[in-house]
Design a protein around this motif. Structure first.
Motif, PDB file in Angstrom:
ATOM      1  N   LEU A  97     -10.769   8.645   8.240  1.00  0.00           N
ATOM      2  CA  LEU A  97     -10.760   9.459   9.411  1.00  0.00           C
ATOM      3  C   LEU A  97      -9.958   9.227  10.669  1.00  0.00           C
ATOM      4  O   LEU A  97      -9.870  10.036  11.420  1.00  0.00           O
ATOM      5  CB  LEU A  97     -12.528   9.090   9.909  1.00  0.00           C
ATOM      6  N   VAL A  98      -9.284   8.139  10.654  1.00  0.00           N
ATOM      7  CA  VAL A  98      -8.265   7.660  11.578  1.00  0.00           C
ATOM      8  C   VAL A  98      -7.073   8.746  11.489  1.00  0.00           C
ATOM      9  O   VAL A  98      -6.290   8.371  10.412  1.00  0.00           O
ATOM     10  CB  VAL A  98      -7.916   6.154  11.500  1.00  0.00           C
ATOM     11  N   LYS A  99      -6.873   9.437  12.408  1.00  0.00           N
ATOM     12  CA  LYS A  99      -5.621  10.411  12.164  1.00  0.00           C
ATOM     13  C   LYS A  99      -4.228   9.848  12.863  1.00  0.00           C
ATOM     14  O   LYS A  99      -3.259  10.253  12.661  1.00  0.00           O
ATOM     15  CB  LYS A  99      -6.153  11.789  12.535  1.00  0.00           C
ATOM     16  N   ALA A 100      -4.606   8.893  13.813  1.00  0.00           N
ATOM     17  CA  ALA A 100      -3.551   8.276  14.330  1.00  0.00           C
ATOM     18  C   ALA A 100      -2.855   7.290  13.162  1.00  0.00           C
ATOM     19  O   ALA A 100      -3.654   6.920  12.246  1.00  0.00           O
ATOM     20  CB  ALA A 100      -3.825   7.234  15.443  1.00  0.00           C
ATOM     21  N   PRO A 101      -1.549   6.578  13.445  1.00  0.00           N
ATOM     22  CA  PRO A 101      -0.985   5.984  12.234  1.00  0.00           C
ATOM     23  C   PRO A 101      -2.033   4.644  11.898  1.00  0.00           C
ATOM     24  O   PRO A 101      -2.789   3.988  13.020  1.00  0.00           O
ATOM     25  CB  PRO A 101       0.281   5.342  12.860  1.00  0.00           C
ATOM     26  N   LEU A 102      -2.077   4.276  10.729  1.00  0.00           N
ATOM     27  CA  LEU A 102      -2.987   3.103  10.169  1.00  0.00           C
ATOM     28  C   LEU A 102      -2.078   2.431   9.339  1.00  0.00           C
ATOM     29  O   LEU A 102      -1.746   2.732   8.249  1.00  0.00           O
ATOM     30  CB  LEU A 102      -4.247   3.572   9.666  1.00  0.00           C
ATOM     31  N   ILE A 103      -1.936   1.231   9.593  1.00  0.00           N
ATOM     32  CA  ILE A 103      -1.117   0.301   8.608  1.00  0.00           C
ATOM     33  C   ILE A 103      -1.852  -0.895   8.260  1.00  0.00           C
ATOM     34  O   ILE A 103      -2.563  -1.494   8.932  1.00  0.00           O
ATOM     35  CB  ILE A 103       0.141  -0.243   9.529  1.00  0.00           C
ATOM     36  N   GLU A 104      -1.868  -1.183   6.763  1.00  0.00           N
ATOM     37  CA  GLU A 104      -2.565  -2.308   6.155  1.00  0.00           C
ATOM     38  C   GLU A 104      -1.694  -3.474   6.205  1.00  0.00           C
ATOM     39  O   GLU A 104      -0.528  -3.291   5.742  1.00  0.00           O
ATOM     40  CB  GLU A 104      -2.820  -1.680   4.751  1.00  0.00           C
ATOM     41  N   VAL A 105      -2.249  -4.688   6.556  1.00  0.00           N
ATOM     42  CA  VAL A 105      -1.373  -5.625   6.310  1.00  0.00           C
ATOM     43  C   VAL A 105      -2.208  -6.834   5.719  1.00  0.00           C
ATOM     44  O   VAL A 105      -3.383  -6.929   5.592  1.00  0.00           O
ATOM     45  CB  VAL A 105      -0.874  -6.495   7.667  1.00  0.00           C
ATOM     46  N   HIS A 106      -1.474  -7.856   5.030  1.00  0.00           N
ATOM     47  CA  HIS A 106      -1.963  -9.122   4.529  1.00  0.00           C
ATOM     48  C   HIS A 106      -1.247 -10.120   4.712  1.00  0.00           C
ATOM     49  O   HIS A 106       0.177  -9.980   4.936  1.00  0.00           O
ATOM     50  CB  HIS A 106      -2.107  -8.827   3.014  1.00  0.00           C
ATOM     51  N   LEU A 107      -1.792 -11.305   5.060  1.00  0.00           N
ATOM     52  CA  LEU A 107      -0.986 -12.355   5.281  1.00  0.00           C
ATOM     53  C   LEU A 107      -0.293 -12.991   4.000  1.00  0.00           C
ATOM     54  O   LEU A 107       0.900 -13.075   3.921  1.00  0.00           O
ATOM     55  CB  LEU A 107      -1.874 -13.674   5.878  1.00  0.00           C
ATOM     56  N   SER A 108      -1.085 -12.961   3.042  1.00  0.00           N
ATOM     57  CA  SER A 108      -0.541 -13.300   1.605  1.00  0.00           C
ATOM     58  C   SER A 108      -0.130 -11.935   0.955  1.00  0.00           C
ATOM     59  O   SER A 108      -0.265 -11.043   1.351  1.00  0.00           O
ATOM     60  CB  SER A 108      -1.649 -13.723   0.757  1.00  0.00           C
ATOM     61  N   ASN A 109       0.391 -12.274  -0.452  1.00  0.00           N
ATOM     62  CA  ASN A 109       0.767 -11.259  -1.138  1.00  0.00           C
ATOM     63  C   ASN A 109      -0.023 -11.158  -2.305  1.00  0.00           C
ATOM     64  O   ASN A 109      -0.207 -11.854  -3.396  1.00  0.00           O
ATOM     65  CB  ASN A 109       2.348 -11.337  -1.741  1.00  0.00           C
ATOM     66  N   PRO A 110      -1.257 -10.021  -2.057  1.00  0.00           N
ATOM     67  CA  PRO A 110      -2.270  -9.988  -3.007  1.00  0.00           C
ATOM     68  C   PRO A 110      -1.853  -9.820  -4.340  1.00  0.00           C
ATOM     69  O   PRO A 110      -2.380 -10.021  -5.388  1.00  0.00           O
ATOM     70  CB  PRO A 110      -3.151  -8.947  -2.497  1.00  0.00           C
ATOM     71  N   LEU A 111      -0.551  -9.044  -4.691  1.00  0.00           N
ATOM     72  CA  LEU A 111      -0.187  -8.724  -5.868  1.00  0.00           C
ATOM     73  C   LEU A 111       0.329 -10.090  -6.693  1.00  0.00           C
ATOM     74  O   LEU A 111       0.511 -10.082  -7.870  1.00  0.00           O
ATOM     75  CB  LEU A 111       0.779  -7.703  -5.918  1.00  0.00           C
ATOM     76  N   ALA A 112       0.483 -11.102  -6.031  1.00  0.00           N
ATOM     77  CA  ALA A 112       0.975 -12.276  -6.520  1.00  0.00           C
ATOM     78  C   ALA A 112      -0.246 -13.395  -6.999  1.00  0.00           C
ATOM     79  O   ALA A 112       0.147 -14.324  -7.103  1.00  0.00           O
ATOM     80  CB  ALA A 112       2.151 -12.924  -5.800  1.00  0.00           C
ATOM     81  N   ARG A 113      -1.472 -12.848  -6.625  1.00  0.00           N
ATOM     82  CA  ARG A 113      -2.516 -13.542  -6.636  1.00  0.00           C
ATOM     83  C   ARG A 113      -3.515 -13.180  -7.916  1.00  0.00           C
ATOM     84  O   ARG A 113      -3.165 -12.423  -8.807  1.00  0.00           O
ATOM     85  CB  ARG A 113      -3.121 -13.491  -5.441  1.00  0.00           C
ATOM     86  N   GLU A 114      -4.749 -13.606  -7.831  1.00  0.00           N
ATOM     87  CA  GLU A 114      -5.655 -13.248  -8.798  1.00  0.00           C
ATOM     88  C   GLU A 114      -5.810 -11.515  -9.166  1.00  0.00           C
ATOM     89  O   GLU A 114      -5.499 -10.862  -8.384  1.00  0.00           O
ATOM     90  CB  GLU A 114      -7.170 -13.672  -8.520  1.00  0.00           C
ATOM     91  N   GLU A 115      -5.986 -11.146 -10.390  1.00  0.00           N
ATOM     92  CA  GLU A 115      -6.015  -9.938 -10.541  1.00  0.00           C
ATOM     93  C   GLU A 115      -6.932  -8.951  -9.906  1.00  0.00           C
ATOM     94  O   GLU A 115      -6.699  -7.898  -9.656  1.00  0.00           O
ATOM     95  CB  GLU A 115      -6.366  -9.669 -12.236  1.00  0.00           C
ATOM     96  N   PHE A 116      -8.071  -9.666  -9.187  1.00  0.00           N
ATOM     97  CA  PHE A 116      -8.980  -8.815  -8.752  1.00  0.00           C
ATOM     98  C   PHE A 116      -8.328  -8.279  -7.344  1.00  0.00           C
ATOM     99  O   PHE A 116      -8.855  -7.444  -6.715  1.00  0.00           O
ATOM    100  CB  PHE A 116     -10.239  -9.549  -8.412  1.00  0.00           C
ATOM    101  N   ARG A 117      -7.375  -8.926  -6.782  1.00  0.00           N
ATOM    102  CA  ARG A 117      -6.866  -8.749  -5.772  1.00  0.00           C
ATOM    103  C   ARG A 117      -5.612  -7.739  -5.892  1.00  0.00           C
ATOM    104  O   ARG A 117      -5.032  -7.336  -4.805  1.00  0.00           O
ATOM    105  CB  ARG A 117      -6.110  -9.890  -4.922  1.00  0.00           C
ATOM    106  N   HIS A 118      -5.376  -7.259  -7.063  1.00  0.00           N
ATOM    107  CA  HIS A 118      -4.242  -6.361  -7.163  1.00  0.00           C
ATOM    108  C   HIS A 118      -4.764  -4.688  -6.819  1.00  0.00           C
ATOM    109  O   HIS A 118      -3.707  -4.065  -6.648  1.00  0.00           O
ATOM    110  CB  HIS A 118      -3.679  -6.547  -8.659  1.00  0.00           C
ATOM    111  N   THR A 119      -5.911  -4.666  -6.681  1.00  0.00           N
ATOM    112  CA  THR A 119      -6.361  -3.189  -6.367  1.00  0.00           C
ATOM    113  C   THR A 119      -6.605  -3.320  -4.806  1.00  0.00           C
ATOM    114  O   THR A 119      -7.148  -4.164  -4.318  1.00  0.00           O
ATOM    115  CB  THR A 119      -7.767  -2.878  -7.098  1.00  0.00           C
ATOM    116  N   SER A 120      -6.034  -2.327  -4.046  1.00  0.00           N
ATOM    117  CA  SER A 120      -6.395  -2.079  -2.815  1.00  0.00           C
ATOM    118  C   SER A 120      -6.930  -0.714  -2.691  1.00  0.00           C
ATOM    119  O   SER A 120      -6.107   0.288  -2.874  1.00  0.00           O
ATOM    120  CB  SER A 120      -5.225  -2.117  -1.782  1.00  0.00           C
ATOM    121  N   VAL A 121      -8.207  -0.685  -2.205  1.00  0.00           N
ATOM    122  CA  VAL A 121      -8.853   0.896  -2.063  1.00  0.00           C
ATOM    123  C   VAL A 121      -8.374   1.305  -0.692  1.00  0.00           C
ATOM    124  O   VAL A 121      -8.560   2.514  -0.270  1.00  0.00           O
ATOM    125  CB  VAL A 121     -10.361   0.706  -2.210  1.00  0.00           C
ATOM    126  N   ILE A 122      -7.778   0.624   0.029  1.00  0.00           N
ATOM    127  CA  ILE A 122      -7.268   1.033   1.412  1.00  0.00           C
ATOM    128  C   ILE A 122      -5.821   1.641   1.365  1.00  0.00           C
ATOM    129  O   ILE A 122      -5.472   2.424   2.049  1.00  0.00           O
ATOM    130  CB  ILE A 122      -7.119   0.049   2.343  1.00  0.00           C
TER     131      ILE A 122
END
Ligand code: DQA
Length: 143
Positions: free
Chosen positions: A90-115
């Motif tokens: 719903l946010v029409k202004a810019p929206l940027i997703e951030v993570h401290l870690s790299n989820p793609l380099a971690r457990e498989e359940f973290r490889h999906t981002s629904v955001i």
């Protein structure tokens, strides 16, 4: 320009989390870091954290209603919360997703981002600098 920097569950306990993954900055230090970096770029950043999905949705509605840019670390919500995704959409202004870690380099359940699919972009794996890079990208987008 006012922006919201929204942080999801367990991020206020960075001091208790695995420092090999999340680094050694405490959450209050991270808030100071983000606020200072934001101020340098001319942003007035409100840095918030919640463990509640409902609270996060409320903040995203606030951003949508007020057309306020958002930087969001959805933490574990990233991987399964369709209601946070729908609210973020719903946010029409810019929206940027951030993570401290790299989820793609971690457990498989973290490889999906629904955001990621509704974010303008995602920055992950650079520790606190992920927020700094997101702020720099946002500055380019809005100025
Ligand atoms: C995180 C990554 C997520 O997988 C995890 O659930 C978090 C933090 C990060 O910043 O690296 O809580 O979003």
């Amino acid at each position: 320009m006012r922006i919201l920097v929204l942080n999801g569950p367990n991020l206020a306990r960075l001091d208790l989390r695995d420092s090999a993954i999340y680094g050694s900055m405490t959450f209050p230090d991270l808030v100071k870091f983000i606020s200072a970096e934001a101020a340098e770029l001319g942003f007035d950043a409100e840095v918030r954290q919640t463990d509640s999905e409902s609270q996060m949705i409320g903040w995203l509605h606030e951003a949508a209603d007020g057309q306020i840019p958002v930087i969001i670390n959805p933490a574990a919500f990233t991987h399964y919360s369709y209601s946070i995704r729908d609210a973020a959409e719903l946010v029409k202004a810019p929206l940027i997703e951030v993570h401290l870690s790299n989820p793609l380099a971690r457990e498989e359940f973290r490889h999906t981002s629904v955001i990621s699919g509704i974010a303008n972009g995602t920055i992950a794996g650079f520790g606190p600098d992920s927020y700094r890079l997101a702020l720099m990208a946002l500055a380019r987008m809005v100025k």
